[in-house]
Structure formats: structure tokens, C-alpha cells
Design a protein around this motif. Structure first.
Motif, short mmCIF file in Angstrom:
data_model
loop_
_atom_site.label_atom_id
_atom_site.label_comp_id
_atom_site.label_asym_id
_atom_site.label_seq_id
_atom_site.Cartn_x
_atom_site.Cartn_y
_atom_site.Cartn_z
N MET A 175 0.76 -1.15 0.03
CA MET A 175 0.02 -0.28 -0.11
C MET A 175 0.79 1.21 -0.22
N GLN A 176 1.57 1.10 0.29
CA GLN A 176 2.60 2.76 0.76
C GLN A 176 3.05 2.89 -0.52
N ALA A 177 4.09 1.40 -1.20
CA ALA A 177 4.26 1.74 -2.24
C ALA A 177 3.87 1.85 -3.39
N ARG A 178 2.17 1.70 -4.05
CA ARG A 178 1.63 2.28 -4.38
C ARG A 178 0.78 3.94 -3.75
N ILE A 179 1.27 4.87 -3.09
CA ILE A 179 1.43 6.08 -2.47
C ILE A 179 2.05 6.46 -2.87
N ALA A 180 3.55 6.15 -2.30
CA ALA A 180 4.68 6.27 -3.08
C ALA A 180 5.00 6.79 -4.71
N LYS A 181 5.02 5.91 -5.12
CA LYS A 181 4.81 5.67 -6.66
C LYS A 181 3.34 6.89 -7.06
N LEU A 182 2.61 7.56 -6.74
CA LEU A 182 1.84 8.69 -6.88
C LEU A 182 2.16 9.82 -7.46
N PHE A 183 3.66 10.16 -6.16
CA PHE A 183 4.73 10.76 -6.30
C PHE A 183 5.99 10.84 -6.85
#
Length: 72
Positions: free
Chosen positions: A1-9
Motif C-alpha cells: 500500500m505504501q509503495a502504491r502511494i509513493a508511486k503516485l508522487f
């Protein structure tokens, strides 16, 4: 989940060969230039003899700058 959020940025800045903070700085600089163009345009609206080409020149320069960035 954190990786997907970081990917957005990270994905979009990486697409123009920038870091998140580098992209943030460029976007803030760009917004400042747009604000100057807007200010010149509003003054020109009321006093047409002032800033006759300022807003269009700034917008043209910004368009060229962003076009060249996406070509990397």
C-alpha cells in the motif's frame, strides 16, 4: 500500500527526469511566472498601452520550456 502511494508522487516527476522536490521547485517557479503573466494581463486590460506583449511572451516562453522538458 505504501509503495502504491509513493508511486503516485514519483511517477510523474520521473517521467520528466526530475525528483519529487525538483519537480516541486519547477512547478512553483512555473506558477510564479504564470502569476506575473496574469498580473501583466490584468494591468493591460485596463491600461492597454502598458505590458502590450508581456503576458503572451511569458506564456510562449513557458510553453517552449515545458515542451522541451517532455522531449527528454
Amino acid at each position: 500500500m505504501q509503495a502504491r502511494i509513493a508511486k503516485l508522487f514519483i511517477d510523474h516527476p520521473a517521467s520528466v527526469d526530475e525528483t519529487y522536490f525538483g519537480h516541486m521547485a519547477f512547478a512553483a517557479w512555473f506558477a510564479g511566472k504564470l502569476s506575473l503573466a496574469a498580473g501583466a494581463a490584468i494591468v493591460h486590460a485596463f491600461l492597454p498601452f502598458l505590458f502590450e506583449t508581456t503576458a503572451s511572451r511569458i506564456v510562449r516562453q513557458l510553453a517552449e520550456r515545458t515542451h522541451n522538458r517532455s522531449a527528454r
